[in-house]
Design a protein around this motif. Sequence first.
Motif, mmCIF file in Angstrom:
data_model
loop_
_atom_site.group_PDB
_atom_site.id
_atom_site.type_symbol
_atom_site.label_atom_id
_atom_site.label_comp_id
_atom_site.label_asym_id
_atom_site.label_seq_id
_atom_site.Cartn_x
_atom_site.Cartn_y
_atom_site.Cartn_z
ATOM 1 N N ARG A 91 8.416 3.514 -11.711
ATOM 2 C CA ARG A 91 7.406 3.171 -10.718
ATOM 3 C C ARG A 91 7.002 1.707 -10.854
ATOM 4 N NH1 ARG A 91 3.137 7.941 -11.978
ATOM 5 N NH2 ARG A 91 4.018 7.590 -14.066
ATOM 6 N N ALA A 92 6.538 1.136 -9.771
ATOM 7 C CA ALA A 92 6.035 -0.236 -9.782
ATOM 8 C C ALA A 92 4.662 -0.263 -9.136
ATOM 9 C CB ALA A 92 6.979 -1.176 -9.036
ATOM 10 N N ILE A 93 3.741 -0.991 -9.725
ATOM 11 C CA ILE A 93 2.373 -1.049 -9.201
ATOM 12 C C ILE A 93 2.326 -1.862 -7.920
ATOM 13 C CG2 ILE A 93 0.036 -1.880 -9.669
ATOM 14 C CD1 ILE A 93 0.406 -1.092 -12.551
ATOM 15 N N ALA A 94 1.715 -1.274 -6.899
ATOM 16 C CA ALA A 94 1.565 -1.951 -5.614
ATOM 17 C C ALA A 94 0.176 -2.546 -5.442
ATOM 18 C CB ALA A 94 1.847 -0.973 -4.473
ATOM 19 N N ASN A 95 -0.825 -1.987 -6.167
ATOM 20 C CA ASN A 95 -2.184 -2.492 -6.010
ATOM 21 C C ASN A 95 -3.047 -1.958 -7.148
ATOM 22 O OD1 ASN A 95 -4.340 -3.844 -4.915
ATOM 23 N ND2 ASN A 95 -4.330 -2.756 -2.964
ATOM 24 N N GLY A 111 -7.565 1.967 -12.290
ATOM 25 C CA GLY A 111 -6.799 2.854 -11.426
ATOM 26 C C GLY A 111 -5.926 2.053 -10.480
ATOM 27 N N VAL A 112 -4.698 2.525 -10.263
ATOM 28 C CA VAL A 112 -3.720 1.737 -9.519
ATOM 29 C C VAL A 112 -3.041 2.584 -8.446
ATOM 30 C CG1 VAL A 112 -3.300 0.329 -11.579
ATOM 31 C CG2 VAL A 112 -1.747 2.237 -11.058
ATOM 32 N N GLU A 113 -2.209 1.896 -7.677
ATOM 33 C CA GLU A 113 -1.303 2.508 -6.707
ATOM 34 C C GLU A 113 0.138 2.161 -7.097
ATOM 35 O OE1 GLU A 113 0.096 1.828 -2.058
ATOM 36 O OE2 GLU A 113 -1.762 0.905 -2.773
ATOM 37 N N PRO A 114 1.030 3.171 -7.206
ATOM 38 C CA PRO A 114 0.846 4.603 -7.001
ATOM 39 C C PRO A 114 -0.066 5.204 -8.059
ATOM 40 C CG PRO A 114 2.999 4.189 -7.974
ATOM 41 C CD PRO A 114 2.417 2.849 -7.638
ATOM 42 N N ALA A 115 -0.755 6.287 -7.689
ATOM 43 C CA ALA A 115 -1.889 6.796 -8.451
ATOM 44 C C ALA A 115 -1.564 6.978 -9.934
ATOM 45 C CB ALA A 115 -2.345 8.119 -7.848
ATOM 46 N N ALA A 116 -2.244 6.188 -10.756
ATOM 47 C CA ALA A 116 -2.106 6.251 -12.206
ATOM 48 C C ALA A 116 -3.322 5.578 -12.820
ATOM 49 C CB ALA A 116 -0.816 5.569 -12.672
#
Length: 364
Positions: A91-95, A111-116
């Motif tokens: 996965r790669a963080i988008a926001n 907390g980030v996107e995708p949810a993690a």
Amino acid sequence: MMPDRVRLCIGTKKGLFVAESTSNRERFSLSGPFGAGVSVYSALIDRDQPKQIYASSCNAFFGMKLLRSDDGGKSFKETQSAPAFPEADGRAIANIWSIERGQDSRELWCGVEPAALFHSEDAGESWELVSGISNHEHTPHWQPGNGGLCLHTILTDGDRIHVGISTGGHYVSEDGGKAFTASNRGVGAGFVPDPYPEFGQCVHKIAGHPDVPGRLYMQNHGGWEDRPGIGVLRSDDHGQTWHSIADGLPSDFGFPIVVHPHDADTVYVVPLEPMTRTCPGGKPAVWRSQNGGASWNPLRTGLPEKDSYFTVLRDAMCVDDLPSPALYFGTTTGKLYVGRDAGESWNCVFDALPPINVVKVAVA
């Protein structure tokens, strides 16, 4: 002795702004933008050390960055690292959607996107993935909402941690983040066949009050004609069960939900038209309940009386903790409003900022 400075962080589509005023909140000075040209969706002012400010700076070309100021917003620098998935994860963080303080000023949750969820114990210089929610068995089944698949709410109460995910729902950990359980009993969904699924709801925001830790308020994705009243909810058992408190509102769709700092029974929402995400009838108001959601009344003195169709996003409303607190909200049209006397009267203090994503406040 009354504190004499109010500090605002205003995250916009074009960077972060910092505003300051004396405790009368009559006039605010403005500095910035910091991280100019890059959208800021999350910010944190440490209420115990209000000179310490964090903000996300997420750029699709140059990657995810976390900015920190140690001088009250006069200057910012990047932390040594930002949250990132392990290389083997895929996965790669988008926001970056949320930044919250932990037990002390060096502990942070993100907390980030995708949810993690990520955790730092050194003021954001290094980060560790919180596997209990980030690799939960439900993770493959979560779906992005209109704003993406984001973990946007983090509430901590000792070893108890609540998170809100769009679209994943509400999850709670009782052991400091080692394990999380979906806790959505009574939280409805209007976009799936099951009206009350175990998980997968599009939670918009969750808020609580430290004096009554078992009490939580939720702004959920409402606005469904065939499933009315599922958009504004309350829990009195640490989020194990939820019930509707939407009766009396013009719409149960909205994004932010805020609790009065001195009264856990007083809660604020900004109802929006569900299809357009704008003020009902073009007449904006913040709606307040002073009895825990049993009844509601609009606060609109000083707000536009007609032809106003802005949106207030999930983290774009907050409240300070002065004896007579003020509310603040920013709009997607770049206006920042202050509601003195706990929202009884409003005025616009900045009217031409970039679209506003997040507003945070602290008193020093």
